[in-house]
Each structure stands twice: as C-alpha cells, then as structure tokens.
Write a protein that holds these residues in place. Structure first.
Motif, short mmCIF file in Angstrom:
data_model
loop_
_atom_site.label_atom_id
_atom_site.label_comp_id
_atom_site.label_asym_id
_atom_site.label_seq_id
_atom_site.Cartn_x
_atom_site.Cartn_y
_atom_site.Cartn_z
N MET A 1 22.56 5.83 5.66
CA MET A 1 23.93 5.29 5.70
C MET A 1 24.03 4.24 4.60
SD MET A 1 24.53 4.71 9.80
CE MET A 1 26.30 4.44 9.61
N THR B 1 22.91 10.25 -0.40
CA THR B 1 23.41 10.52 0.94
C THR B 1 23.55 12.01 1.20
OG1 THR B 1 24.59 8.40 0.97
CG2 THR B 1 25.31 10.08 2.54
N ASN C 1 21.30 13.83 3.96
CA ASN C 1 21.98 14.14 5.21
C ASN C 1 22.39 15.61 5.33
OD1 ASN C 1 21.74 11.38 5.34
ND2 ASN C 1 23.92 10.98 5.61
N TYR D 1 28.72 9.20 3.56
CA TYR D 1 28.11 9.42 4.86
C TYR D 1 29.04 10.26 5.73
CZ TYR D 1 26.00 8.56 9.41
OH TYR D 1 25.42 8.73 10.65
N SER E 1 29.14 13.82 4.38
CA SER E 1 27.90 14.58 4.63
C SER E 1 27.81 15.00 6.09
CB SER E 1 26.68 13.74 4.23
OG SER E 1 26.49 12.63 5.08
#
Length: 253
Positions: free
Chosen positions: A87, A104, A108, A149, A152
């Motif tokens: 994050m 990210t 992720n 974030y 993703s």
C-alpha cells in the motif's frame, strides 16, 4: 469449506492478516505453510511450527521455485492463499509517482496472477482445491491517496471473477477475501478506526467454514464499501475519503 483437514499455502503470510489467518487455519487442524520474502519472519514462523518457503511474487523465477518446493514438501496441497500486497501513497500531480504505481501493480495484481498461474495445473490435476485471492474494500470504494492500490485490487477482483468462470467444472474454486481496514501494524499508523485483527480473523474463518463457501468473504465492516454504489452512498463516501489527500507530502498547509 472444511477448515480442519486442508493443506494450505499462504503466500504473503509473514505478517498482518496473512500471518493471523495462517495461525487460524493451523488451529482449525489444517497443515499450513507460509511463503514470503522476510527471512527473519520466516525463521520465527518456522519456530512456531509452520512450513516456510521463500518467495518473491514480483519474480516469475522465484514463484516457480517456491511452487516446486511447496509441492515437493506438500504434494496434497489443496488451498493457495495469495496475500502479498503493498500500500503506497501517490500524488498524481507529480509524475514521480509512477515508480510507486509500477511497484503496486507488479506486486498486488501481477503477483497474484503469477502465483495463481503457478499452482493452477496442480489443483486441476487434483480435481479439487481452492484459490483464495485477496482484494480490499478499497477495490470497491477508492481511497484517493492510494490510487494504484485501489486499481490493483479492483483488478484482482475482476481477475478472480474471470478465474472462477474459467475453472468452473474443474473442481477448483475461487474465493475472494475482501478486507476492510484491519488493525495490523501498518494500518494502525493511518487508521485508528481499523477493525481489530482478532475480530476480523474470527469473522473470516466463520464465513470460510460455511457450506457452501461464499464466493466473496465480506465481514460486516466491509459491507459499506462493497455495496456503496448499489446503496447510493458512493459519491458522498468518495468525497469524504478525498479529505485524506491532505496527508500527501506537499498537500499540507
């Protein structure tokens, strides 16, 4: 899902939610291995009695090596949990944010895909098993200071839906875990209202143990995120959450 006799690999389980869920699976009677990048954490978990495997989900070679090690030690592996995630704050007014965005997405979203790809043939050959992917309430109700974030995790949600459809009929299920803010070490710094980890894990295990297992594991604390658009609260909540943009460097004062 019967939690008492599974063989589980928790990728990204060296801390936070993943570590607690690994402990809960073990307490329920499952055999549990944990994969991660932190050597010290892996050593500590090995001392607790967990199997441990070194894995970096941003490296295809590392994921393949971890898969081979896991299947050699746990040929009955039937549950793969993909927990790895980062994050990062991003100020989209500054093009330098792109490095954080790339990290990210690579961790992720692509990290989830790498892990799923690595274990799909094994689970299909078994004719039974479960992938547990991990998204976030932020996938459904964005938190503007963390745009990549949110993107993703929304991507993992869409990918999980497609994966479930493509694996239909193989005996391999896909369960999406959708956490709200949970009071892990990283969250406690930014969200004093985060759900206590113990309460979250208890609710998750209760939901996982239902028969049939829900396609999405939604604790009560995340329902407002998940259904914000449906309930007509989305715009107001995004506006409220946008106030947190003041936490970005250069946005204060």
């Amino acid at each position: 899902m019967d939690l008492s006799n599974r063989t589980v690999l928790v990728v990204g389980g060296t801390s936070g939610i993943g570590r607690e869920l690994a402990r809960r699976f073990a307490a329920a009677g499952s055999t549990v291995a944990i994969g991660g990048r932190n050597p010290q954490a892996l050593t500590e978990l090995a001392e607790e009695g967990f199997g441990t495997i070194s894995i970096d989900v941003t490296s295809s070679a590392s994921v393949a090596s971890a898969r081979d090690a896991a299947l050699a030690r746990y040929p009955e592996l039937d549950t793969v949990v993909t927990m790895s995630g980062v994050m990062l704050l991003e100020d989209l007014r500054d093009p330098a944010h792109f490095e954080a965005a790339a990290t990210t997405v690579d961790t992720n979203l692509l990290g989830t895909i790498r892990v799923v790809d690595a274990f799909t043939p094994h689970l299909i050959r078994r004719g039974a098993g479960t992938f547990v992917t991990v998204t976030s309430g932020i996938a459904f109700l964005p938190f503007p200071p963390m745009p990549s974030y949110a993107a993703s995790k929304a991507g993992v949600h869409a990918y999980s839906e497609a994966l479930r459809a493509q694996l239909d009929g193989t005996g391999v299920g896909v369960v999406e875990l959708v956490p709200p803010a949970v009071a892990t070490a990283s969250q406690e710094k930014v969200n004093p209202h985060a759900l206590p980890l113990d309460d979250f894990a208890t609710e998750v295990m209760d939901l996982l143990s239902q028969d049939p297992t829900p396609r999405e594991i939604l604790v009560k604390g995340v329902l407002g995120h998940r259904w914000a658009e449906r309930e007509g609260t989305y715009d107001d909540l995004v506006a409220q959450r946008s106030q947190a943009l003041a936490m970005l460097p250069g946005r204060q004062g």
